[in-house]
Design a protein around this motif. Structure first.
Motif, PDB file in Angstrom:
ATOM      1  N   ALA A  24      13.081  -3.365  -5.102  1.00  0.00           N
ATOM      2  CA  ALA A  24      12.922  -4.018  -6.398  1.00  0.00           C
ATOM      3  C   ALA A  24      11.507  -3.816  -6.892  1.00  0.00           C
ATOM      4  N   GLY A  25      11.363  -3.573  -8.196  1.00  0.00           N
ATOM      5  CA  GLY A  25      10.044  -3.382  -8.770  1.00  0.00           C
ATOM      6  C   GLY A  25       9.492  -2.011  -8.445  1.00  0.00           C
ATOM      7  N   CYS A  26       8.174  -1.880  -8.313  1.00  0.00           N
ATOM      8  CA  CYS A  26       7.551  -0.584  -8.068  1.00  0.00           C
ATOM      9  C   CYS A  26       6.500  -0.733  -6.988  1.00  0.00           C
ATOM     10  N   GLN A  27       6.010   0.404  -6.497  1.00  0.00           N
ATOM     11  CA  GLN A  27       4.985   0.409  -5.482  1.00  0.00           C
ATOM     12  C   GLN A  27       3.614   0.493  -6.135  1.00  0.00           C
ATOM     13  N   LYS A  28       2.716  -0.425  -5.782  1.00  0.00           N
ATOM     14  CA  LYS A  28       1.370  -0.410  -6.336  1.00  0.00           C
ATOM     15  C   LYS A  28       0.524   0.579  -5.544  1.00  0.00           C
ATOM     16  N   THR A  29      -0.100   1.520  -6.233  1.00  0.00           N
ATOM     17  CA  THR A  29      -0.857   2.553  -5.546  1.00  0.00           C
ATOM     18  C   THR A  29      -2.352   2.312  -5.570  1.00  0.00           C
ATOM     19  N   ARG A  30      -2.844   1.270  -6.264  1.00  0.00           N
ATOM     20  CA  ARG A  30      -4.279   1.063  -6.353  1.00  0.00           C
ATOM     21  C   ARG A  30      -4.827   0.548  -5.020  1.00  0.00           C
ATOM     22  N   VAL A  31      -6.094   0.945  -4.719  1.00  0.00           N
ATOM     23  CA  VAL A  31      -6.748   0.607  -3.464  1.00  0.00           C
ATOM     24  C   VAL A  31      -8.069  -0.070  -3.780  1.00  0.00           C
ATOM     25  N   GLU A  32      -8.389  -1.138  -3.028  1.00  0.00           N
ATOM     26  CA  GLU A  32      -9.651  -1.848  -3.254  1.00  0.00           C
ATOM     27  C   GLU A  32     -10.734  -1.271  -2.365  1.00  0.00           C
ATOM     28  N   THR A  33     -11.893  -0.989  -2.934  1.00  0.00           N
ATOM     29  CA  THR A  33     -13.018  -0.431  -2.183  1.00  0.00           C
ATOM     30  C   THR A  33     -13.884  -1.556  -1.644  1.00  0.00           C
ATOM     31  N   GLU A  34     -14.855  -1.165  -0.810  1.00  0.00           N
ATOM     32  CA  GLU A  34     -15.709  -2.170  -0.166  1.00  0.00           C
ATOM     33  C   GLU A  34     -16.550  -2.939  -1.181  1.00  0.00           C
ATOM     34  N   ASP A  35     -16.915  -2.332  -2.299  1.00  0.00           N
ATOM     35  CA  ASP A  35     -17.769  -3.015  -3.270  1.00  0.00           C
ATOM     36  C   ASP A  35     -16.969  -3.857  -4.269  1.00  0.00           C
ATOM     37  N   GLY A  36     -15.666  -4.002  -4.023  1.00  0.00           N
ATOM     38  CA  GLY A  36     -14.847  -4.848  -4.885  1.00  0.00           C
ATOM     39  C   GLY A  36     -14.137  -4.108  -5.992  1.00  0.00           C
ATOM     40  N   ALA A  37     -14.513  -2.848  -6.221  1.00  0.00           N
ATOM     41  CA  ALA A  37     -13.827  -2.058  -7.246  1.00  0.00           C
ATOM     42  C   ALA A  37     -12.454  -1.645  -6.729  1.00  0.00           C
ATOM     43  N   LYS A  38     -11.540  -1.450  -7.638  1.00  0.00           N
ATOM     44  CA  LYS A  38     -10.207  -0.994  -7.264  1.00  0.00           C
ATOM     45  C   LYS A  38      -9.983   0.413  -7.813  1.00  0.00           C
ATOM     46  N   THR A  39      -9.285   1.215  -7.020  1.00  0.00           N
ATOM     47  CA  THR A  39      -8.992   2.587  -7.410  1.00  0.00           C
ATOM     48  C   THR A  39      -7.558   2.684  -7.916  1.00  0.00           C
ATOM     49  N   TYR A  40      -7.418   3.194  -9.105  1.00  0.00           N
ATOM     50  CA  TYR A  40      -6.107   3.435  -9.705  1.00  0.00           C
ATOM     51  C   TYR A  40      -5.928   4.932  -9.898  1.00  0.00           C
ATOM     52  N   GLN A  41      -4.697   5.362 -10.008  1.00  0.00           N
ATOM     53  CA  GLN A  41      -4.427   6.764 -10.303  1.00  0.00           C
ATOM     54  C   GLN A  41      -3.999   6.888 -11.762  1.00  0.00           C
ATOM     55  N   ILE A  42      -4.695   7.742 -12.484  1.00  0.00           N
ATOM     56  CA  ILE A  42      -4.366   8.027 -13.873  1.00  0.00           C
ATOM     57  C   ILE A  42      -3.620   9.357 -13.894  1.00  0.00           C
ATOM     58  N   TYR A  43      -2.510   9.403 -14.601  1.00  0.00           N
ATOM     59  CA  TYR A  43      -1.657  10.587 -14.571  1.00  0.00           C
ATOM     60  C   TYR A  43      -1.767  11.396 -15.863  1.00  0.00           C
ATOM     61  N   TYR A  44      -1.979  12.691 -15.671  1.00  0.00           N
ATOM     62  CA  TYR A  44      -2.043  13.661 -16.763  1.00  0.00           C
ATOM     63  C   TYR A  44      -1.008  14.755 -16.488  1.00  0.00           C
ATOM     64  N   LEU A  45      -1.017  15.800 -17.317  1.00  0.00           N
ATOM     65  CA  LEU A  45      -0.151  16.956 -17.092  1.00  0.00           C
ATOM     66  C   LEU A  45      -0.991  18.159 -16.688  1.00  0.00           C
ATOM     67  N   ASN A  46      -0.418  19.032 -15.879  1.00  0.00           N
ATOM     68  CA  ASN A  46      -1.107  20.272 -15.543  1.00  0.00           C
ATOM     69  C   ASN A  46      -1.151  21.172 -16.777  1.00  0.00           C
ATOM     70  N   PRO A  47      -1.935  22.256 -16.766  1.00  0.00           N
ATOM     71  CA  PRO A  47      -2.098  23.084 -17.968  1.00  0.00           C
ATOM     72  C   PRO A  47      -0.804  23.611 -18.567  1.00  0.00           C
ATOM     73  N   SER A  48       0.203  23.864 -17.713  1.00  0.00           N
ATOM     74  CA  SER A  48       1.471  24.379 -18.231  1.00  0.00           C
ATOM     75  C   SER A  48       2.452  23.278 -18.597  1.00  0.00           C
ATOM     76  N   ALA A  49       2.024  22.022 -18.464  1.00  0.00           N
ATOM     77  CA  ALA A  49       2.869  20.863 -18.799  1.00  0.00           C
ATOM     78  C   ALA A  49       4.186  20.874 -18.040  1.00  0.00           C
ATOM     79  N   SER A  50       4.130  21.253 -16.754  1.00  0.00           N
ATOM     80  CA  SER A  50       5.348  21.303 -15.944  1.00  0.00           C
ATOM     81  C   SER A  50       5.390  20.233 -14.867  1.00  0.00           C
ATOM     82  N   ARG A  51       4.267  19.574 -14.616  1.00  0.00           N
ATOM     83  CA  ARG A  51       4.247  18.515 -13.603  1.00  0.00           C
ATOM     84  C   ARG A  51       3.080  17.570 -13.857  1.00  0.00           C
TER      85      ARG A  51
END
Length: 315
Positions: A24-51
């Motif tokens: 149910a729901g989705c998997q959270k992929t963000r990770v918290e670093t030692e300094d309190g910042a969290k890492t998220y993944q931002i998604y773009y397309l490759n140059p050929s727009a295929s993935r």
């Protein structure tokens, strides 16, 4: 493009959404670093727009509204050192968002629907995978020109989560849609109940393998329970003269789920017999059929459908 390719392309667009994990729901992929910042993944397309192409992004922002705006800003601007392009067409205008419970509504102008179909599918994935990493956001819902986004069949796309998408699309004609009827159990573990599911799979993967892998992933319905230990590995599968031969690793015999002994066996058998031309099933463990499941059910037999273990339709 011939008629068959066109049909398969439309079919792919209409049914790309995959619920493969049974979670149910989705998997959270963000990770918290030692300094309190969290890492998220931002998604773009490759140059050929295929993935999709993912880039890590760190922020200390915790306010949900500020974080939504911040991640969307990242989506709309590709880093200069990344060989990628924005998922949205540069003609599309982002107009804002609205939150309701765990759903994030994203609003774009009418140009959203003018994107090429395959790019639009990837754009959905980029938006869903990026924004559902935010705590409290499990789904997105896309609007184009104040209207809900429609799929290739002119039906509302509706809510989308991270796990609804494959990450790469290379050949749309290599996939096909299959309707499955899978048998899972309930909390009592005494009867089997059908769960109907539409899946997209590679045409080089047999439907029998798709069925067994779906059973190992577990049910999507909250009212149903697994019948197989997800740690079990399917070593190989084949079909000959209407008999489906399954070979599991040794963990198949260690099924510790709180279900009746016959439930795992007939979950497999009845699910497989709903598909293709299979009429009987042979199960082996590490290539050996002279074993006994849970010390009660000999596997040196050809199993056939048994309707006695199937419950009513109230699940």
């Amino acid at each position: 493009m011939d008629k068959k390719q066109k049909r398969n392309g439309l079919l792919f667009l209409a049914a790309l959404l995959l619920l493969v994990l049974g979670i149910a729901g989705c998997q959270k992929t963000r990770v918290e670093t030692e300094d309190g910042a969290k890492t998220y993944q931002i998604y773009y397309l490759n140059p050929s727009a295929s993935r999709l192409v993912a880039r890590d992004y760190q922020t200390e922002t915790t306010d949900q509204d500020f974080l939504i705006q911040e991640l969307m800003e990242q989506l709309l601007h590709v880093p200069a050192d990344l060989d990628a392009q924005m998922a949205l067409s540069d003609k599309v205008v982002y107009q804002g968002y609205k939150r309701e419970d765990v759903v994030l509504y994203l609003y774009f102008d009418n140009n959203y629907t003018s994107m090429k179909p395959y790019r639009e599918i990837l754009c959905r994935a980029a938006l869903a995978k990026t924004m559902t990493q935010i705590d409290g956001i499990d789904y997105i819902n896309i609007y184009a020109g104040d209207q809900p986004l429609l799929d290739a069949s002119n039906m509302p796309v509706g809510m989308l989560s991270d796990s609804d998408f494959v990450d790469s699309i290379t050949d749309i004609n290599a996939y096909e849609k299959t309707e499955l009827t899978l048998y899972f159990t309930d909390a009592d573990g005494e009867k089997l109940y059908p769960e109907r599911r539409s899946v997209m799979h590679n045409i080089n993967t047999s439907v029998e393998k798709v069925v067994v892998e779906a059973l190992l992933e577990g049910p999507e319905s909250e009212n149903l329970c697994p019948t197989l230990d997800p740690q079990t590995k399917l070593l190989n599968i084949s079909v000959n003269e209407n008999v489906c031969y399954l070979n599991f690793d040794g963990s198949f015999l260690n099924n510790a789920l709180d279900v009746q002994d016959y439930i795992p066996i007939y979950s497999i058998v009845d699910s497989l017999l709903e598909q293709s031309s299979v009429s009987r099933v042979q199960i082996t463990v590490d290539g050996n059929q002279n074993v006994v499941f849970r010390d009660k059910i000999p596997l040196n037999t050809l199993f056939e459908r048994n309707l006695d273990f199937i419950g009513g339709s109230d699940h």
